[in-house]
Scaffold this active site. Structure first.
Site, mmCIF file in Angstrom:
data_model
loop_
_atom_site.group_PDB
_atom_site.id
_atom_site.type_symbol
_atom_site.label_atom_id
_atom_site.label_comp_id
_atom_site.label_asym_id
_atom_site.label_seq_id
_atom_site.Cartn_x
_atom_site.Cartn_y
_atom_site.Cartn_z
ATOM 1 N N CYS A 1 0.779 32.678 12.233
ATOM 2 C CA CYS A 1 1.073 33.223 13.566
ATOM 3 C C CYS A 1 1.408 32.126 14.570
ATOM 4 O O CYS A 1 0.689 31.921 15.558
ATOM 5 C CB CYS A 1 -0.112 34.038 14.057
ATOM 6 S SG CYS A 1 -0.482 35.363 12.929
ATOM 7 N N GLU B 1 0.830 -1.215 0.000
ATOM 8 C CA GLU B 1 0.000 0.000 0.000
ATOM 9 C C GLU B 1 0.861 1.261 0.000
ATOM 10 O O GLU B 1 0.817 2.059 0.933
ATOM 11 C CB GLU B 1 -0.867 0.021 1.261
ATOM 12 C CG GLU B 1 -1.791 -1.158 1.424
ATOM 13 C CD GLU B 1 -2.525 -1.147 2.751
ATOM 14 O OE1 GLU B 1 -2.115 -0.427 3.693
ATOM 15 O OE2 GLU B 1 -3.519 -1.864 2.861
ATOM 16 N N PRO B 2 1.654 1.456 -1.029
ATOM 17 C CA PRO B 2 2.535 2.627 -1.007
ATOM 18 C C PRO B 2 1.772 3.922 -1.281
ATOM 19 O O PRO B 2 0.871 3.969 -2.127
ATOM 20 C CB PRO B 2 3.507 2.338 -2.156
ATOM 21 C CG PRO B 2 2.718 1.497 -3.109
ATOM 22 C CD PRO B 2 1.780 0.681 -2.276
ATOM 23 N N TYR C 1 6.291 17.397 12.422
ATOM 24 C CA TYR C 1 7.203 16.419 13.021
ATOM 25 C C TYR C 1 8.651 16.539 12.550
ATOM 26 O O TYR C 1 9.369 15.546 12.460
ATOM 27 C CB TYR C 1 6.695 14.980 12.895
ATOM 28 C CG TYR C 1 5.914 14.574 11.652
ATOM 29 C CD1 TYR C 1 6.309 14.929 10.377
ATOM 30 C CD2 TYR C 1 4.773 13.769 11.781
ATOM 31 C CE1 TYR C 1 5.601 14.505 9.263
ATOM 32 C CE2 TYR C 1 4.052 13.343 10.665
ATOM 33 C CZ TYR C 1 4.473 13.726 9.407
ATOM 34 O OH TYR C 1 3.777 13.301 8.307
HETATM 35 C C1 LIG Z 1 -2.653 1.554 6.538
HETATM 36 C C2 LIG Z 1 -1.706 2.372 5.741
HETATM 37 N N1 LIG Z 1 -1.338 1.940 4.536
HETATM 38 C C3 LIG Z 1 -0.496 2.656 3.754
HETATM 39 C C4 LIG Z 1 0.028 3.872 4.178
HETATM 40 C C5 LIG Z 1 0.941 4.634 3.267
HETATM 41 O O1 LIG Z 1 2.189 4.748 3.777
HETATM 42 P P1 LIG Z 1 3.419 5.288 2.924
HETATM 43 O O2 LIG Z 1 3.048 6.611 2.399
HETATM 44 O O3 LIG Z 1 4.535 5.287 3.856
HETATM 45 O O4 LIG Z 1 3.647 4.305 1.808
HETATM 46 C C6 LIG Z 1 -0.310 4.341 5.450
HETATM 47 C C7 LIG Z 1 0.262 5.613 5.946
HETATM 48 O O5 LIG Z 1 0.156 6.018 7.059
HETATM 49 C C8 LIG Z 1 -1.209 3.585 6.252
HETATM 50 O O6 LIG Z 1 -1.576 4.001 7.462
#
Ligand SMILES: Cc1ncc(COP(=O)(O)O)c(C=O)c1O
Length: 406
Positions: free
Chosen positions: A336, A269-270, A311
């Site tokens: 501000c 899930e990038p 962060y």
């Molecule tokens: C459940 C889940 N999948 C995928 C991602 C995507 O992560 P990244 O952008 O590091 O690939 C996140 C990001 O917080 C997430 O919480």
């Protein structure tokens, strides 16, 4: 750098105004294809589910859907956006956090695969329905991100089912009548070390063995979340995606064979990896102050790109037409808050009002985390497709700020 995919940044700033996010579709395609080809080489039964939270402009989503990606959605509106932009429901996974009954109702309505954050979420879900297929997000007890704020597993993480309780979660689901299962984790964002991915896949699969063998379950999918990183600093090395894909699939194959799991679907899930380096935030210098330090103020701030203030993230910055970084400055916005700082002691050229500043790696978690704070309008967004810039979201106006007031 003075151009994006051959288009002059100053011209883009003049045509569309600043601050503005610019996305290069060609780079999105390069990123997606590189990852897909590497995965296909080592584990053919794979799916890339683009994580909408990184950037959810509808036109960008439509583009990513045409590349063949699935979708990772974290809220009902993200489900709506995924569906409207052409992702098929069978390629959408819903992963919430402390999912409300309303959230779960929506996920059921959209008939997508649901990935639950906790056993308590399951108890809410079964008041509505018993799904045919289900997975839990497991906290495998270890997590790593580029820094603490983006580490999403381990004992301090608010996410997922602690792995010690994972068996109970799946047993309950099976007892209640769920027939088919997957398993999921998301342990942190912006990781640049291939062996880390191998380590967490091994850990998750070891946990999977302890759950699924005694419950006589064959997991249908193993979703290892996102987390593929991009270099934000000049001295960071790109993630070796080929090696990462190889190590992930070796670990998955080895454990699947050992536990008799067959060949589960591998899901990634990038978000960041697909779109971060395809996006730029373009802003304009609005003031240079020689105070106790030299402050360079911009028309973009924490309202536009919050990652540095939120962060401590760093985004490399260039100034159009000026490469000689002879000064040390604090780069800030107009908000501000004294935390409205992009970088301190930043080597920077001599600049004046009107100079154009280019933030790199701004495609992910840029616009999607922006706000109206101080009643500053959210910026416009442009995507470059087939060599041409196309406005894909207009700049906000006063009317947008007033919408909803009664
Ligand atoms: C459940 C889940 N999948 C995928 C991602 C995507 O992560 P990244 O952008 O590091 O690939 C996140 C990001 O917080 C997430 O919480």
């Amino acid at each position: 750098m003075d151009n994006i995919n051959g288009l002059d940044v100053k011209h883009l700033a003049e045509e569309f105004g600043t601050p503005i996010y610019i996305y290069d579709c060609e780079q999105i395609k390069i990123n997606y294809t590189k990852l897909k080809k590497s995965l296909d080489r080592y584990y053919s039964k794979n799916s890339i589910h683009y994580s909408l939270k990184a950037n959810s402009n509808l036109r960008i989503l439509e583009y990513i859907a045409t590349l063949g990606a699935g979708a990772d959605c974290s809220s009902p509106v993200e489900l709506e956006l995924a569906q409207r932009s052409g992702f098929t429901n069978s390629k959408i996974l819903y992963t919430g956090n402390y999912e409300s009954e309303e959230d779960l109702k929506k996920a059921i309505e959209f008939s997508v695969r649901i990935n639950l954050d906790d056993i308590s979420s399951f108890k809410r879900l079964i008041k509505l329905t018993v799904p045919e297929i289900l997975s839990f997000r497991i906290n495998p007890g270890i997590g790593k991100g580029g820094f603490e704020g983006i580490t999403t597993a381990g004992s301090d993480a608010k996410f997922g089912v602690p792995y010690e309780m994972a068996y109970d979660a799946y047993k309950l689901a099976k007892d209640v009548g769920v027939k088919r299962f997957g398993i999921h984790m998301m342990t942190g964002s912006n990781n640049l070390e291939p062996y880390y991915f191998a380590e967490i896949v091994e850990k998750l699969m070891t946990i999977a063995g302890k759950i699924f063998i005694p419950l006589d379950i064959q997991p249908e999918y193993v979703d290892i979340g996102g987390g593929l990183g991009v270099p934000y600093y000049d001295d960071e090395k790109e993630l070796d995606i080929e090696l990462t894909a190889k190590l992930i699939s070796e670990a998955l194959k080895e454990k699947s064979a050992k536990f008799g799991f067959g060949e589960p679907e591998l899901i990634l899930e990038p978000g960041r990896y697909i779109i971060a380096n395809a996006g730029y935030l373009i802003a304009k210098v609005t003031g240079v102050k020689k105070s106790y330090k030299t402050f360079v103020g911009l028309d973009a701030g924490m309202n536009t790109l919050i990652r540095p203030a939120l962060y401590g993230a760093f985004h490399k910055v260039d100034v159009y037409g000026k490469t000689n970084k002879t000064n040390l400055v604090t780069l800030c916005g107009q908000i501000c808050e004294n935390s409205d700082i992009f970088a301190k002691n930043l080597p920077f050229p001599e600049v004046e009002d009107g100079d154009i500043v280019i933030f790199h790696n701004s495609g992910a978690y840029g616009y999607s985390m922006s706000s109206n704070y101080n009643n500053r309008m959210r910026p416009a967004e442009v995507m470059i497709i087939n060599g041409k810039p196309q406005l894909i979201r207009r700049r906000e106006t006063l009317d947008d700020i007033l919408t909803g007031i009664i």
